[in-house]
Design a protein around this motif. Structure first.
Motif, PDB file in Angstrom:
ATOM      1  N   LEU A   2       5.337  -9.278   6.975  1.00 48.26           N
ATOM      2  CA  LEU A   2       5.011  -8.419   5.833  1.00 48.26           C
ATOM      3  C   LEU A   2       6.245  -7.755   5.234  1.00 48.26           C
ATOM      4  N   GLU A   3       7.327  -7.675   6.012  1.00 47.35           N
ATOM      5  CA  GLU A   3       8.547  -7.058   5.473  1.00 47.35           C
ATOM      6  C   GLU A   3       9.161  -7.907   4.360  1.00 47.35           C
ATOM      7  N   LYS A   4       8.675  -9.146   4.218  1.00 46.77           N
ATOM      8  CA  LYS A   4       9.207 -10.023   3.172  1.00 46.77           C
ATOM      9  C   LYS A   4       8.371  -9.984   1.891  1.00 46.77           C
ATOM     10  N   LEU A   5       7.353  -9.146   1.853  1.00 47.12           N
ATOM     11  CA  LEU A   5       6.548  -9.063   0.629  1.00 47.12           C
ATOM     12  C   LEU A   5       7.422  -8.652  -0.551  1.00 47.12           C
ATOM     13  N   PRO A   6       7.220  -9.254  -1.717  1.00 48.77           N
ATOM     14  CA  PRO A   6       8.003  -8.860  -2.887  1.00 48.77           C
ATOM     15  C   PRO A   6       7.647  -7.444  -3.342  1.00 48.77           C
TER      16      PRO A   6
END
Length: 532
Positions: A489-493
């Motif tokens: 989830l840390e890669k969500l835009p």
């Protein structure tokens, strides 16, 4: 680009699949691709997305079911867009899963997924309808049906999602907004900025101002920034009102500063207006601030509803909002949008979802809302035996069976001031629990239907059935850690709309993994008596 449905739903006998050896075909049919091709791909409703394309005859679109399927598979393996396109070209499992083995050339290009997302974003902005959310929700319902999960028992929880932004001090925030606007002005007209503001164009200036000038008093640096901000505000006039950089700059000044005696200074708590909605970082202006369980969060919050059955569980609904959105708001919106259930349905959640209004709203939809804990002050147990009219404006009977002498409803507080004959309360076996005020002729008590409903819930919480529901609810706590660990989830835009889209793909990928494990008989699910 015009809309055209994908006719290649079935894999033909003449495509490249028939060129595989028997061993290769067996391996393929034992892989995840077989389950995806048979169960997920045919369930994708392409017609829903036809509104994204032109009605006029023109070049046909890339098959929507291939795009949506690719978006789910991409999250399943944590691929980038380019990696997904490359794997579709080179990995036969991907082609088999997306029914493209008969294509002369694979239909995805480097921009296909980006352009599809953009179409969905624009449509939602114009019509306030999230087509992709509806698609994921329908796929989840199909998966639940395949796993024989009827949705009669559901559990709910929320999770914090951090925005991929750096935490900024107030000085850093103001500097960043000034710098971004200065760079934009210089790009439009390289002679517009005065010399004393041109240092904001230097990429190294940030470190010089924020870190290298620590010998200079922080208050003095803030004063200089605010002076530069006022100069920039005057310079812009009305020429830049249509730009994002100017909007963020003005918003930052409005939220972080006040003008007093024609002089700008930092806003303090005494000035008011220090809200959670204040901009945290101009890179993601929609991210909000929230402090929960002693931790500070900057970003968004997701609410998840999971349908549970004897064969496992599936996330059948999700919501995605700024993180100052409460659990109470989530459940209210969810119940308002829910259709009335044909069969009695149970939703189990924690105490943050509790409330008399929510319980009543759920009952109207043939749903029993069970909260495993309650927030606020406990109600006297004896109030559970009182009887109220449906509107809650009148007490009909006390726990001893007496009708009141009089009852007046106080609309502002939602309470009833109830009077009984003095002789009815004096010596009553429940007097010590009701604790009425005894007067010369009457005894008086102030209560409400909300307290009555709360007392009923408290009493129910001691039952064995309730304890089983509480154990069942604990299972939903595994979803946040699963999503963070396996779906990154840390890669969500950045941005609420874009983050919600990607989050939906991750939910679909997680549900598919649950289906695949169910089909292959992998893993065991702990049974609970309430599911029997």
């Amino acid at each position: 680009m015009s809309f055209k449905e994908n006719a290649c739903q079935q894999i033909s006998f003449t495509d490249s699949f028939s060129g595989l050896t028997a061993r290769e075909q067996k391996a393929l049919e034992n892989s995840w691709a077989k389950v995806f091709a048979d169960e997920i791909f045919p369930a994708i409703d392409e017609k829903r997305f036809s509104v994204l394309y032109s009605d006029k005859a023109s070049r046909p679109n890339t098959p929507v079911n291939v795009i949506v399927g690719a978006l789910i598979i991409k999250e399943l393996f944590d691929y980038s867009d380019d990696e997904m396109v490359e794997n579709l070209m080179l990995d036969f499992r991907f082609q088999y899963a997306l029914h493209t083995t008969s294509f002369e050339e694979q239909p995805l290009s480097d921009k296909t997924l980006t352009r599809f997302r953009k179409r969905c974003y624009d449509y939602e902005t114009l019509y306030n309808k999230d087509l992709y959310h509806d698609c994921v929700k329908d796929l989840s319902a199909s998966i639940a049906k395949l796993m024989k999960i009827n949705g009669k028992v559901r559990r709910m929880d929320s999770m914090m999602i951090e925005s991929n932004i750096r935490r900024l001090s107030r000085m850093e925030l103001i500097y960043t907004c000034i710098s971004k606007l200065a760079v934009h002005i210089n790009k439009r007209d390289n002679s517009a900025l005065p010399d004393d503001l041109k240092h904001y164009l230097d990429p190294n200036d940030y470190n010089k101002v924020i870190y290298h000038q620590r010998s200079t008093d922080a208050d003095e640096r803030i004063r200089q920034l605010l002076t530069d901000a006022d100069s920039l505000l005057t310079l812009c006039g009305s020429d830049y009102h249509d730009t994002t950089e100017y909007d963020l700059f003005v918003r930052c000044l409005a939220e972080q500063t006040v003008v007093e005696n024609e002089k700008r200074r930092l806003r303090t708590k005494e000035d008011g207006g220090m809200k959670s909605t204040m901009m945290q970082n101009p890179s993601d202006p929609e991210a909000t601030f929230r402090k929960k369980a002693g931790k500070e969060h900057r970003g968004y919050v997701a609410n998840l509803e999971e349908s549970v059955g004897t064969n496992g569980s599936v996330i059948t609904e999700y919501q995605y909002e700024q993180n100052n959105h409460s659990d109470s708001q989530f459940i209210r919106k969810h119940l308002e949008q829910m259709e009335k259930q044909e069969e009695q349905t149970v939703i189990v959640a924690d105490g943050a979802y509790s409330g008399t209004e929510h319980t009543q709203l759920a009952a109207d939809k043939n749903v029993e809302l069970i909260t495993t804990s309650l927030t606020g002050k406990a109600a006297p147990d004896i109030l559970a035996d009182f009887k109220f009219n449906e509107e809650g404006t009148k007490v009909l009977q006390c726990s001893a069976g007496y009708a009141p002498k009089s009852c007046s409803y106080m609309k502002q507080s939602g309470q009833c001031a109830v009077s009984f004959l003095r002789d009815q309360c004096v010596g009553c076996p429940y007097q010590d629990q009701c604790r009425p005020k005894i007067y010369k002729r009457v005894a008086r008590i102030v209560t409400s239907k909300a307290a009555h409903e709360r007392a009923k819930i408290q009493r129910k919480m001691d039952s064995e059935e309730f304890k089983n529901y509480a154990r069942l609810r604990n299972g939903v706590e595994t979803i946040p850690s699963n999503l963070r660990k396996n779906y990154h989830l840390e890669k969500l835009p950045r941005g609420k709309q874009r983050g919600k889209f990607f989050f939906g793909s991750k939910i679909a990928a997680l549900n598919f993994r649950k289906l695949f494990n169910y089909v292959k008989g992998v893993g065991n699910y702990t049974q609970n008596p309430v599911l029997a």
